[in-house]
Write a protein that holds these residues in place. Structure first.
Motif, PDB file in Angstrom:
ATOM      1  N   LEU A  19       0.691  -1.203   0.053  1.00  0.00           N
ATOM      2  CA  LEU A  19       0.007   0.034   0.058  1.00  0.00           C
ATOM      3  C   LEU A  19       0.739   1.311   0.031  1.00  0.00           C
ATOM      4  O   LEU A  19       0.735   2.143  -0.801  1.00  0.00           O
ATOM      5  N   PRO A  20       1.719   1.197   0.950  1.00  0.00           N
ATOM      6  CA  PRO A  20       2.598   2.815   0.928  1.00  0.00           C
ATOM      7  C   PRO A  20       3.277   2.925  -0.687  1.00  0.00           C
ATOM      8  O   PRO A  20       3.276   4.041  -1.044  1.00  0.00           O
ATOM      9  N   ASN A  21       3.556   1.930  -1.028  1.00  0.00           N
ATOM     10  CA  ASN A  21       4.248   1.938  -2.473  1.00  0.00           C
ATOM     11  C   ASN A  21       3.280   2.577  -3.388  1.00  0.00           C
ATOM     12  O   ASN A  21       3.332   3.392  -4.141  1.00  0.00           O
ATOM     13  N   ILE A  22       2.051   1.917  -3.370  1.00  0.00           N
ATOM     14  CA  ILE A  22       1.075   2.348  -4.224  1.00  0.00           C
ATOM     15  C   ILE A  22       0.433   3.927  -4.080  1.00  0.00           C
ATOM     16  O   ILE A  22       0.528   4.663  -5.082  1.00  0.00           O
ATOM     17  N   LEU A  23       0.562   4.139  -2.653  1.00  0.00           N
ATOM     18  CA  LEU A  23      -0.080   5.377  -2.436  1.00  0.00           C
ATOM     19  C   LEU A  23       1.211   6.617  -2.951  1.00  0.00           C
ATOM     20  O   LEU A  23       0.906   7.504  -3.427  1.00  0.00           O
ATOM     21  N   ALA A  24       2.430   6.409  -2.605  1.00  0.00           N
ATOM     22  CA  ALA A  24       3.349   7.039  -3.171  1.00  0.00           C
ATOM     23  C   ALA A  24       3.271   7.304  -4.495  1.00  0.00           C
ATOM     24  O   ALA A  24       3.661   8.312  -5.245  1.00  0.00           O
ATOM     25  N   ASN A  25       3.043   6.023  -5.458  1.00  0.00           N
ATOM     26  CA  ASN A  25       2.640   6.122  -6.830  1.00  0.00           C
ATOM     27  C   ASN A  25       1.750   7.178  -7.030  1.00  0.00           C
ATOM     28  O   ASN A  25       1.656   7.931  -8.032  1.00  0.00           O
ATOM     29  N   LYS A  26       0.636   7.176  -6.239  1.00  0.00           N
ATOM     30  CA  LYS A  26      -0.400   7.600  -6.597  1.00  0.00           C
ATOM     31  C   LYS A  26      -0.126   9.318  -6.345  1.00  0.00           C
ATOM     32  O   LYS A  26      -0.566  10.086  -7.351  1.00  0.00           O
ATOM     33  N   ASN A  27       0.532   9.524  -5.223  1.00  0.00           N
ATOM     34  CA  ASN A  27       0.913  10.874  -5.069  1.00  0.00           C
ATOM     35  C   ASN A  27       1.773  11.423  -6.482  1.00  0.00           C
ATOM     36  O   ASN A  27       1.553  12.615  -6.889  1.00  0.00           O
ATOM     37  N   ALA A  28       2.730  10.527  -6.635  1.00  0.00           N
ATOM     38  CA  ALA A  28       3.689  11.148  -7.850  1.00  0.00           C
ATOM     39  C   ALA A  28       2.761  11.370  -9.118  1.00  0.00           C
ATOM     40  O   ALA A  28       2.883  12.266  -9.702  1.00  0.00           O
ATOM     41  N   LEU A  29       1.705  10.583  -9.343  1.00  0.00           N
ATOM     42  CA  LEU A  29       0.915  10.598 -10.281  1.00  0.00           C
ATOM     43  C   LEU A  29       0.334  11.925 -10.276  1.00  0.00           C
ATOM     44  O   LEU A  29       0.122  12.584 -11.459  1.00  0.00           O
ATOM     45  N   SER A  30      -0.315  12.130  -9.114  1.00  0.00           N
ATOM     46  CA  SER A  30      -1.049  13.299  -9.181  1.00  0.00           C
ATOM     47  C   SER A  30      -0.331  14.689  -9.220  1.00  0.00           C
ATOM     48  O   SER A  30      -0.504  15.648  -9.860  1.00  0.00           O
TER      49      SER A  30
END
Lengths: 606, 725
Positions: free
Chosen positions: A342-353
């Motif tokens: 999850l943290p990884n995915i969330l970081a990716n999400k942040n980067a994406l936004s």
């Protein structure tokens, strides 16, 4: 600094070396310290040592170098870090003088010259009576600033102008020394290519310095090398590329918002959620983002043509939301795995936004008529359409009193693609420019003429020939799945990179003779005897050849992207690493040329 | 060669303490050297010999009465004779690094090299006040050569290092009794003391203020009235003194331990008394020409000579210079003793025997080998080691052969030692060759280090041999051949070489090439010191380090080459340095003409002037006929906001400059600007608003904004502003 590793030429070595020298120097002064940076180097220095590191070493405050007394501060040591420029020396002398008046002898003052100390600077300080007040005068030997795992920059913007306008070879000497340093770190470079007067001169100096420093001896013991070839490109052989608008993601960020030392500032409004936006004042808020290969998503995006960015981002978005959706229909065990991810995915999400926001702000600009119009004019020029007539769009810009740089950039591009302007046309442009921007414009024009960005048309049309033989414009390339380096400017393939590409393909200048004849300056080709013993890593295990492309006079992000693109091609067995004197775009490039000699230099002397 | 032959020159001084005395060279002195009437001193480590006439001897005067000091190699080859022109010389001697030291009676000391060329001079002390009557040259523990002098007033002054003469004085001698009868310098543990005898009394003089001098009582069993000769060992641990009762006392240098007291049966004062290593003392009496070697355990050996001999103490023995021979007395090294001693049962000894038998194709070889089977490794080591101590090449060969033979039986043996020793022997034999004449023992070689050995060859001008040795010993180029080549080159550029500059430069260049690590500037410096400036400049062409090159050229006042080299180096700091120096040294006119020839130099100078010296800038631009830049300077000045008033004037000067250059376009642009200023001034007066400094476009716009359409229309017409705007 993990992201600097990974390449065959390990850039993190440069990073740690530079950091250690800085630390060693700073540690010479024990106690609390205040660092005063010359403004142009505080940014690049951030690449080497973050503030937190300096803080650990007792640095309590950092200021940029400027006139007027230093602010009151309790530090025991004041460290000035500056390039050897006379102007800075005056400021330092003034600062020390003022500070001594207020705080007496309670402080010690030090001066670290970036890379080399200079006789003139010391003299200047002496004349001002301040040389004796400086306890340590040291050299801070870090020639290169590690920008990325395949990119190092010397961060000297004046190289091109100083050499071509003032005929001052100082910076070439610095470059030669820097190459020596590289060889000391990475082992000898067995094969050398180069094109252009500056390239030749630099290499001659390198050879000379090798003899002076007795490098042969050193290399006898150190037989391995991580750089197989070096290609020295003098910016003056390809002035067109920097003037063309870069259309890669990274290039556009630089063109529009300015990307300095891996940090860029964006208008904040796109970054905020709708709810935030209300509470925040919209006015001047800026969002600072660090962009380097530590950011995985950016690594994927940076080299893409901007038209491909949107699609990529939405694909990523779908991927992430799919990942997040998964949790609804999974068992407990799978849930555990998911939570770990999850943290990884969330970081990716942040980067994406974040990147979506950046892309949006870029899109705002690229969709504007201004941008599209000038791009169209640019592309017409690059395709050799209507290069001989006064261009309507340029006239419009003049009438609107658009930024002078923008106008000059287009005029220069027209001039270069037309291999000179008709005398009448040049005169017309000149008069117009002076009328609109005042007599300052004349000074700017003089400098541009000196470096050959503006000239009167002569017989041959080099660009037209080059365009055909080197396939500089390619119409049918796809921006989304590029097959040729021309994607970085949508239709135009950077000449400098084309040369590199051809050179690697043919393994020598021979096949390129015709083309090279059209470009200014001599060719350089060298395999020095001393390297005979050097065993290249790649020769042993069939790994890709590492080629260091050294841009003397700066290079653009688009060029770097193009080189990366070449490295990634399946049939290529070459890994490009880029060294440059400065990362530039058309505007900064022209500005650096115009500024030479025309800053208020005279007023200081009096 | 049988063992008996080899040990024939051995003699026993106490239990298992063998000494040997053997010939190194047979000497053929020149006719004029009569060993009886001269004083001969030789430098340590098998160094050269200096010979002078002994003033105390009466001889028939030959030629002028002037003192002549002759220098010979160890094999008595004449190197050089020098006519002495200074004050009378009290003492001659050699320093550790083979420099001839002459102490004059006024306390002045001159230092000369092996060829008698003057190197430097200094005075022991300014406070001498009286004549120097005696001097001693000593080596202190830091391996510097020091000198101590005794004056008529019985004061002792000394210096610790001839290259850094700092005068020091020892405490005064108590004023009892008469003249001192003998004295020696003991320099150990950073402390230099003098042991001085006044007849029966013995004093130790130090620099310690609290105990200025102390009287010492040695434990002497046999009555005497005076100590007439003393000697101290080279490591300063042991002393020996000879009393007028004919007894030799040996003991530690603090006089606390007595080794022995030995009846020499001689009453007269020995001419020389020296320690042979640390275990024996060698003395020579002129009367009867008797040489006596006396061991620490009270045993002695006497030899008779036909004429006078001269003793030269070495760290591991004593060299004896006689009329016909150059001999060495030394303690037989342990390992040699073990091998060659009669009835030795050491493995090395058996191995040697085995090897001999093997060469005779005798089956007994096998028997001997089996005797040492277990200790074969040790035996090989012993043979190798012993070979190093031998001077006779035949014996060396014998031992090396034995070692080689023994090696075959031991599979695990490391050959490095063997190889090293063979190399070393070749080197030692080469320098011992009478043509070179450095009779150096292995112990000395180990002490001296190979670098120093090369230095010695180099100072003798034996460049070729030195290089061969350096290469043979695989010395790193930096400390080996390169250094030698530089020395050679320096010699070449010396004063005494009358050859053409061009030739020498070429010769040196050919030989040295662009070898890294060779400092041509050093050679060039020597050349220029010798007054050969042209040669120096030629040599500097080869110097790879630009900064060195340029520095020397500037020093030589060769400004033009200095500038050229600086420009070639590409180091702008260096160029600036030269330019600024030139400006200080030359007249302005010459300076500018010189700069004019080099575009880079002029460019840098202009840049410098821009920052430092605007007046000089204008001057240089005028001289260079660079009207464009002049115009540019004026334009820049016109933009300076601080100086609004002469804006117009500056632009018109730029206009003039452009006109001269026939740059019509720029000129007309300037003209327009001037006109614009005028218009703007009128507008300002009329409309009370600031216009000056604005561009034509902005002016027009401003007018339109102020709704001054007529003025705008007129203005537009004049400037042909297109309608688009």
């Amino acid at each position: 600094m993990r992201h600097l590793q990974g390449g065959k030429m390990d850039v993190s070595v440069i990073h740690s070396l530079a950091r250690n020298t800085l630390i060693n120097l700073i540690e010479k002064c024990s106690g609390t310290k205040l660092i005063v940076w010359e403004s142009s180097i505080s940014g690049p220095m951030g690449l080497i040592a973050q503030y937190s590191l300096l803080k650990e070493m007792g640095v309590i405050k950092m200021y940029p170098l400027r006139t007027g007394p230093l602010l009151e501060n309790p530090a025991e040591h004041v460290i000035f870090i500056s390039r050897p420029k006379l102007h800075s020396m005056d400021l330092i002398a003034e600062n020390v003088h003022e500070s001594k008046k207020t705080s007496g002898n309670s402080k010690q003052y030090h001066l670290f010259f970036l890379t080399r100390n200079s006789l003139l600077c010391k003299k200047r300080l002496e004349n001002r009576g301040m040389l004796g007040s400086l306890t340590y005068i040291e050299e801070l030997n870090c020639e290169f600033f590690p920008v990325d795992s395949d990119l190092i920059s010397m961060e000297i913007p004046e190289v091109f102008g100083e050499y071509h306008i003032q005929n001052d070879p100082t910076t070439l000497y610095k470059i030669a020394q820097a190459i020596i340093t590289l060889q000391k770190i990475y082992g000898p470079i067995p094969r050398v290519w180069g094109k252009g007067q500056a390239a030749k001169q630099v290499w001659d100096l390198v050879k000379r310095l090798q003899r002076e420093n007795n490098l042969e001896e050193t290399f006898k013991n150190n037989q391995t090398t991580s750089i197989d070839q070096i290609l020295l490109i003098d910016r003056s052989i390809d002035l067109i590329t920097p003037l063309a608008t870069q259309l890669t993601y990274e290039g556009l960020i630089d063109e529009i918002f300015g990307l300095n030392n891996t940090t860029a500032c964006f208008p904040a409004d796109k970054f905020k959620n709708k709810t935030d936006r209300v509470s925040e004042s919209l006015a001047e808020a800026k969002e600072t983002v660090i962009l380097d290969s530590a950011d995985a998503l950016f690594t994927d995006l940076r080299d893409k043509n901007f038209n491909a960015v949107g699609a990529f981002l939405s694909k990523q978005a779908k991927l992430i939301s799919a990942q997040l959706e998964e949790r609804h229909e999974i068992s407990v065990q799978e849930m555990k795995v998911f939570v770990q991810k999850l943290p990884n995915i969330l970081a990716n999400k942040n980067a994406l936004s974040r990147h979506t926001a950046i892309a949006e702000s870029i899109k705002d600009v690229t969709d504007s008529f201004d941008f599209l119009d000038s791009l169209q004019v640019e592309q017409e020029f690059l395709n050799c359409i209507e290069v001989d007539k006064a261009n309507g769009y340029i006239e419009d810009l003049l009438a609107q009193k658009a930024p002078m740089i923008k106008v000059l950039r287009l005029i220069c591009l027209q001039c270069l693609t037309g291999s000179g302007l008709k005398p009448k046309l040049l005169e017309y442009y000149k008069r117009e420019l002076v009328q609109v921007y005042g007599i300052e414009a004349l000074l700017a024009l003089n400098n541009l003429e000196k470096v050959g960005l503006l000239k009167v048309q002569t017989g041959s049309r080099q660009y037209a020939v080059l365009r055909k033989t080197m396939r500089l414009t390619v119409e049918d390339t796809s921006e989304i799945n590029p097959i040729d380096i021309s994607y970085v400017h949508s239709i135009y393939a950077p000449l400098s990179i084309r040369i590199a590409e051809q050179l690697m393909k043919n393994g020598g200048w021979k096949q390129l003779q015709d083309v090279l004849g059209l470009l200014p300056g001599p060719n350089v080709e060298d395999t020095s005897n001393i390297y005979n013993g050097a065993i290249s890593n790649s020769a042993l295990n069939d790994a890709p050849t590492v080629v260091l492309v050294f841009f003397i006079g700066g290079c653009t992000f688009a060029e770097i992207s193009a080189l990366r693109f070449l490295s990634q091609q399946e049939n290529s067995n070459v890994e490009f690493v880029v060294a440059t004197t400065k990362l530039i775009n058309g505007n900064t490039f022209l500005q650096s040329i115009i500024d030479i000699d025309n800053k208020k230099t005279v007023s200081h002397g009096i | 060669m049988s063992a008996a032959m080899l040990t024939a020159d051995w003699f026993l001084l106490g239990r298992d303490l063998y000494f040997r005395k053997f010939e190194i060279y047979s000497l053929g002195w020149q006719r004029d050297v009569n060993v009886n009437n001269v004083i001969a001193v030789a430098a340590p480590y098998g160094g050269p010999i200096a010979v002078r006439r002994d003033n105390k001897k009466l001889v028939k005067v030959q030629g002028s009465g002037q003192l002549i000091i002759s220098i010979y190699s160890g094999s008595a080859r004449h190197i050089k004779s020098i006519k002495w022109e200074g004050k009378p010389v009290v003492k001659i001697g050699w320093s550790n690094d083979e420099r001839l030291i002459c102490v004059q009676e006024n306390g002045k000391v001159t230092v000369q090299d092996v060829f008698g060329s003057f190197e430097h001079t200094f005075t022991i002390s300014q406070k001498l006040n009286s004549k120097v009557v005696d001097a001693a040259i000593f080596t202190n523990p830091q391996n510097f050569t020091g000198i101590a002098v005794l004056t008529e007033a019985n004061k002792i002054f000394y210096i610790e290092n001839i290259y850094d003469p700092k005068e020091k004085q020892l405490s005064d001698l108590p004023r009892v009794g008469r003249q001192p009868t003998s004295w020696v310098v003991i320099s150990q543990d950073r402390l230099t003391e003098v042991l001085i005898a006044k007849e029966k009394a013995l004093f130790r003089l130090t620099r310690d203020e609290h105990h200025p001098s102390s009287m010492l009582v040695a434990d002497v069993a046999h009555e005497y009235t005076s100590i007439i000769k003393m000697a101290v060992s080279i490591n300063a641990r042991h002393v020996a003194f000879f009393t007028d009762a004919g007894y030799l006392w040996m003991g530690s240098s603090d006089l606390r331990t007595k080794y022995c007291e030995l009846d020499t049966e001689m009453i007269t004062k020995p001419k020389q008394l020296v320690w042979c290593g640390t275990e024996a003392v060698v003395a020579f009496w002129e009367k009867d020409y008797t040489l006596m070697v006396m061991g620490r355990h009270g045993e002695k050996m006497t030899y008779s000579y036909e004429a006078c001999v001269h003793l030269v103490p070495e760290i591991d023995g004593v060299r004896i210079l006689s009329a016909t021979q150059h001999e060495l007395v030394q303690k037989v090294p342990d390992v040699v003793q073990k091998i060659f001693r009669i009835n030795s049962t050491d493995p090395g000894s058996f191995l040697l025997e085995a090897s001999k038998q093997f060469q005779r194709r005798s089956h007994r070889a096998d028997e001997y080998i089996s005797l040492v089977n277990k200790n074969l490794g040790r035996a090989v080591e012993q043979c190798i080691e012993a070979a190093g101590y031998e001077f006779d090449t035949e014996v060396q060969k014998m031992l090396i052969r034995a070692a080689q033979f023994g090696k075959c039986f031991v599979s695990s043996i490391d050959s490095d030692e063997y190889v090293e020793m063979c190399r070393l022997l070749r080197v030692l034999n080469a320098v011992r060759d009478p043509r070179i004449g450095i009779p150096m023992t292995k112990t000395e070689y180990d002490c001296l280090s190979r670098g120093k050995l090369l230095d010695r060859l180099v100072t003798r001008g034996q460049y070729f041999l030195a290089i061969q040795i350096a290469k043979y010993l695989k010395m790193p180029e930096k400390e080996g051949s390169n250094r030698i080549l530089v020395h050679w080159a320096k010699y070449k550029v010396g004063k005494h070489q009358p050859v053409d500059d061009e030739m020498i430069a070429k010769e040196i260049g050919d030989k040295l090439g662009y070898t890294p690590g060779i400092s041509y500037s050093e050679i060039a410096k020597t050349a220029s010191d010798n007054g050969r400036t042209k040669l120096a400049i030629k040599l500097l062409d080869y110097e790879p380090r630009a900064s060195e090159q340029v520095k020397l050229l500037v020093d030589l006042k060769e400004y033009k080459p200095a500038l050229v080299k600086a420009i070639e180096s590409g180091d702008t700091d260096l160029i600036y340095d030269v330019i600024l120096k030139l400006r200080g040294h030359m007249t302005m006119g010459d300076f500018k003409l010189l700069l004019h020839e080099y575009s880079v130099a002029i460019a840098l100078y202009i840049k410098y002037c821009k920052e430092h010296d605007p007046e000089a800038l204008t001057e240089i631009l005028i001289q260079e006929d660079d009207f464009d830049s002049q115009a540019q300077q004026h334009l820049i000045a016109s933009l300076d906001e601080k100086k609004n008033w002469d804006r117009e004037m500056n632009v018109s000067s730029a206009l003039k400059a452009y006109k001269v250059k026939r740059n019509d376009l720029n000129a007309s642009i300037c003209e327009e600007t001037v006109r614009l200023f005028k218009h703007q001034k009128t507008f300002e007066e009329k409309l009370k608003k600031q216009f000056v400094g604005k561009s034509a476009h902005d002016t027009c716009r401003e007018l339109l904004l102020m709704e001054e359409f007529k003025l705008a229309e007129k203005f537009k017409g004049e400037y042909k502003i297109p309608d688009k705007r």
